[in-house]
Motif scaffolding. Sequence first.
Motif, PDB file in Angstrom:
ATOM      1  N   LEU A   1      43.703  10.270  49.936  1.00 50.48           N
ATOM      2  CA  LEU A   1      44.576  11.095  50.827  1.00 50.48           C
ATOM      3  C   LEU A   1      45.465  11.856  49.986  1.00 50.48           C
ATOM      4  CD1 LEU A   1      45.360   8.823  53.928  1.00 50.48           C
ATOM      5  CD2 LEU A   1      43.995  10.936  53.805  1.00 50.48           C
ATOM      6  N   LEU A   2      46.391  11.101  48.890  1.00 53.41           N
ATOM      7  CA  LEU A   2      47.218  11.841  48.222  1.00 53.41           C
ATOM      8  C   LEU A   2      46.535  12.905  47.480  1.00 53.41           C
ATOM      9  CD1 LEU A   2      49.015   8.651  46.847  1.00 53.41           C
ATOM     10  CD2 LEU A   2      49.870  10.374  48.331  1.00 53.41           C
ATOM     11  N   PHE A   3      45.349  12.559  46.712  1.00 53.39           N
ATOM     12  CA  PHE A   3      44.794  13.719  45.885  1.00 53.39           C
ATOM     13  C   PHE A   3      44.427  14.965  46.645  1.00 53.39           C
ATOM     14  CE2 PHE A   3      40.794  15.533  44.305  1.00 53.39           C
ATOM     15  CZ  PHE A   3      41.194  15.801  42.916  1.00 53.39           C
ATOM     16  N   GLN A   4      43.922  14.686  48.012  1.00 55.25           N
ATOM     17  CA  GLN A   4      43.637  15.922  48.887  1.00 55.25           C
ATOM     18  C   GLN A   4      44.751  16.693  49.234  1.00 55.25           C
ATOM     19  OE1 GLN A   4      40.643  15.579  52.121  1.00 55.25           O
ATOM     20  NE2 GLN A   4      40.459  13.464  51.344  1.00 55.25           N
ATOM     21  N   GLY A   5      46.131  15.853  49.335  1.00 57.73           N
ATOM     22  CA  GLY A   5      47.232  16.468  49.935  1.00 57.73           C
ATOM     23  C   GLY A   5      47.923  17.475  48.606  1.00 57.73           C
ATOM     24  N   VAL A   6      47.772  16.803  47.553  1.00 55.93           N
ATOM     25  CA  VAL A   6      48.090  17.525  46.108  1.00 55.93           C
ATOM     26  C   VAL A   6      47.339  18.741  45.999  1.00 55.93           C
ATOM     27  CG1 VAL A   6      48.395  17.606  43.614  1.00 55.93           C
ATOM     28  CG2 VAL A   6      49.363  15.610  45.122  1.00 55.93           C
ATOM     29  N   THR A   7      46.016  18.816  46.233  1.00 56.78           N
ATOM     30  CA  THR A   7      45.211  19.925  46.083  1.00 56.78           C
ATOM     31  C   THR A   7      45.379  20.786  47.017  1.00 56.78           C
ATOM     32  OG1 THR A   7      43.349  18.240  45.225  1.00 56.78           O
ATOM     33  CG2 THR A   7      42.568  20.457  45.963  1.00 56.78           C
ATOM     34  N   LEU A   8      45.535  20.564  48.356  1.00 58.45           N
ATOM     35  CA  LEU A   8      46.094  21.545  49.390  1.00 58.45           C
ATOM     36  C   LEU A   8      47.373  22.119  49.203  1.00 58.45           C
ATOM     37  CD1 LEU A   8      44.292  19.718  52.497  1.00 58.45           C
ATOM     38  CD2 LEU A   8      43.453  21.749  51.559  1.00 58.45           C
ATOM     39  N   VAL A   9      48.362  21.231  48.538  1.00 61.34           N
ATOM     40  CA  VAL A   9      49.657  22.030  48.597  1.00 61.34           C
ATOM     41  C   VAL A   9      49.456  22.868  47.357  1.00 61.34           C
ATOM     42  CG1 VAL A   9      51.766  21.484  47.766  1.00 61.34           C
ATOM     43  CG2 VAL A   9      50.800  20.342  49.369  1.00 61.34           C
ATOM     44  N   MET A  10      48.817  22.660  46.152  1.00 59.81           N
ATOM     45  CA  MET A  10      48.601  23.697  45.265  1.00 59.81           C
ATOM     46  C   MET A  10      47.860  24.817  45.575  1.00 59.81           C
ATOM     47  SD  MET A  10      47.883  20.932  42.081  1.00 59.81           S
ATOM     48  CE  MET A  10      47.777  22.151  40.879  1.00 59.81           C
ATOM     49  N   LEU A  11      46.636  24.541  46.393  1.00 59.00           N
ATOM     50  CA  LEU A  11      45.957  25.754  46.794  1.00 59.00           C
ATOM     51  C   LEU A  11      46.762  26.751  47.663  1.00 59.00           C
ATOM     52  CD1 LEU A  11      43.331  27.194  47.069  1.00 59.00           C
ATOM     53  CD2 LEU A  11      42.783  25.752  48.854  1.00 59.00           C
ATOM     54  N   ALA A  12      47.528  26.141  48.627  1.00 64.20           N
ATOM     55  CA  ALA A  12      48.565  26.838  49.602  1.00 64.20           C
ATOM     56  C   ALA A  12      49.564  27.747  48.694  1.00 64.20           C
ATOM     57  CB  ALA A  12      49.335  26.001  50.246  1.00 64.20           C
ATOM     58  N   PHE A  13      50.181  27.101  47.542  1.00 72.53           N
ATOM     59  CA  PHE A  13      51.027  28.069  46.804  1.00 72.53           C
ATOM     60  C   PHE A  13      50.220  29.092  46.050  1.00 72.53           C
ATOM     61  CE2 PHE A  13      54.032  24.256  47.348  1.00 72.53           C
ATOM     62  CZ  PHE A  13      55.132  25.030  47.989  1.00 72.53           C
ATOM     63  N   ALA A  14      48.985  28.713  45.564  1.00 73.68           N
ATOM     64  CA  ALA A  14      48.275  29.961  44.989  1.00 73.68           C
ATOM     65  C   ALA A  14      47.981  30.917  45.939  1.00 73.68           C
ATOM     66  CB  ALA A  14      47.041  28.994  44.205  1.00 73.68           C
ATOM     67  N   LEU A  15      47.516  30.556  47.180  1.00 73.81           N
ATOM     68  CA  LEU A  15      47.246  31.837  48.003  1.00 73.81           C
ATOM     69  C   LEU A  15      48.504  32.225  48.345  1.00 73.81           C
ATOM     70  CD1 LEU A  15      44.812  29.636  50.370  1.00 73.81           C
ATOM     71  CD2 LEU A  15      44.300  31.608  48.871  1.00 73.81           C
ATOM     72  N   ARG A  16      49.602  32.153  48.578  1.00 74.51           N
ATOM     73  CA  ARG A  16      50.778  32.593  48.732  1.00 74.51           C
ATOM     74  C   ARG A  16      51.193  33.457  47.640  1.00 74.51           C
ATOM     75  NH1 ARG A  16      56.158  31.397  47.595  1.00 74.51           N
ATOM     76  NH2 ARG A  16      58.000  32.184  48.981  1.00 74.51           N
ATOM     77  N   ARG A  17      50.935  33.019  46.573  1.00 74.82           N
ATOM     78  CA  ARG A  17      51.329  33.893  45.470  1.00 74.82           C
ATOM     79  C   ARG A  17      50.410  35.217  45.354  1.00 74.82           C
ATOM     80  NH1 ARG A  17      51.938  30.326  42.269  1.00 74.82           N
ATOM     81  NH2 ARG A  17      49.735  30.050  41.554  1.00 74.82           N
ATOM     82  N   SER A  18      49.389  35.039  45.444  1.00 72.24           N
ATOM     83  CA  SER A  18      48.104  35.911  45.525  1.00 72.24           C
ATOM     84  C   SER A  18      48.358  36.948  46.807  1.00 72.24           C
ATOM     85  CB  SER A  18      46.748  35.622  45.482  1.00 72.24           C
ATOM     86  OG  SER A  18      46.438  34.790  46.743  1.00 72.24           O
ATOM     87  N   HIS A  19      48.765  36.283  47.967  1.00 76.21           N
ATOM     88  CA  HIS A  19      49.105  37.216  49.021  1.00 76.21           C
ATOM     89  C   HIS A  19      50.099  38.236  48.791  1.00 76.21           C
ATOM     90  CE1 HIS A  19      49.177  38.484  53.361  1.00 76.21           C
ATOM     91  NE2 HIS A  19      50.306  38.108  53.308  1.00 76.21           N
ATOM     92  N   HIS A  20      51.354  37.632  48.285  1.00 76.58           N
ATOM     93  CA  HIS A  20      52.473  38.333  48.127  1.00 76.58           C
ATOM     94  C   HIS A  20      52.220  39.396  47.066  1.00 76.58           C
ATOM     95  CE1 HIS A  20      55.748  35.335  49.646  1.00 76.58           C
ATOM     96  NE2 HIS A  20      54.736  35.791  50.496  1.00 76.58           N
ATOM     97  N   ILE A  21      51.411  39.107  46.118  1.00 74.97           N
ATOM     98  CA  ILE A  21      50.861  40.154  44.773  1.00 74.97           C
ATOM     99  C   ILE A  21      50.402  41.368  45.560  1.00 74.97           C
ATOM    100  CG2 ILE A  21      49.908  40.368  42.637  1.00 74.97           C
ATOM    101  CD1 ILE A  21      50.383  37.849  41.961  1.00 74.97           C
ATOM    102  N   GLY A  22      49.100  40.798  46.466  1.00 69.95           N
ATOM    103  CA  GLY A  22      48.455  41.892  47.149  1.00 69.95           C
ATOM    104  C   GLY A  22      49.210  42.868  48.051  1.00 69.95           C
ATOM    105  N   ALA A  23      50.254  42.063  48.455  1.00 69.44           N
ATOM    106  CA  ALA A  23      51.070  43.047  49.493  1.00 69.44           C
ATOM    107  C   ALA A  23      51.974  43.910  48.736  1.00 69.44           C
ATOM    108  CB  ALA A  23      51.945  42.056  50.285  1.00 69.44           C
ATOM    109  N   ILE A  24      52.056  43.759  47.642  1.00 67.96           N
ATOM    110  CA  ILE A  24      53.123  44.742  46.810  1.00 67.96           C
ATOM    111  C   ILE A  24      52.538  46.131  46.541  1.00 67.96           C
ATOM    112  CG2 ILE A  24      54.401  45.167  44.581  1.00 67.96           C
ATOM    113  CD1 ILE A  24      54.771  42.040  44.534  1.00 67.96           C
TER     114      ILE A  24
END
Length: 212
Positions: free
Chosen positions: A189-212
């Motif tokens: 559960l902890l491993f999946q949680g860390v993976t999803l949190v890291m993926l979420a921030f990576a998606l957020r960063r790419s989404h903001h870059i694409g919106a510029i």
Amino acid sequence: MMADPHNVPAAGRPPGSSEASGVGGVTPVAETLSALGARWGWFLAVGVLMLVLGLLAAAYVFAATIVSVLFVAVLMLVGGVAQLIQAWRVRNWRGFLLWTVAGGLYVLAALFAIANPVAGAAALTLLLGASLIAAGALRLWVWFQHRSQPGWPWLALSGAISLLAGILVAAGWPGNSLVILGLLLAFDLLFQGVTLVMLAFALRRSHHIGAI
């Protein structure tokens, strides 16, 4: 006779044309990433939920072990019932008896684990230790057969770790059967949680870059 301009082959078009890469030069992969990036918050929420569940499982290892056993038991019960139904649907087939016996054993084992989850935890822990020992020994044997090849020492290291883990699980059995499965659940559960949190921030960063 003049050729129809709509039937002209596209052999001369460059690979990066709009039809090859999607509308406006956007590839399907980029479209998918853009759609996921817009929903990064859901990934973050699920990741945080997984982390909270993992911490709870680590804090209450015995309860997590019981939950793990009951979860496996329910899966075995569903699988056993499905095998019995399948066996009786093809009862004229020569494998009917084998399917019936396998399904019956699954159902009996599942009912036993549900009725006595502590004993079920002990059985599953012993099975886990035996599986680790068998997997580690097999990897070491494969490494020994190819020990002269470059890169194979990594397989030996993996086999040694699995073998040692299996021996430690078996050596501590049955006293460790009340914590091993719970710890594995907490780690997963902890491993999946860390993976999803890291993926979420990576998606957020790419989404903001694409919106510029």
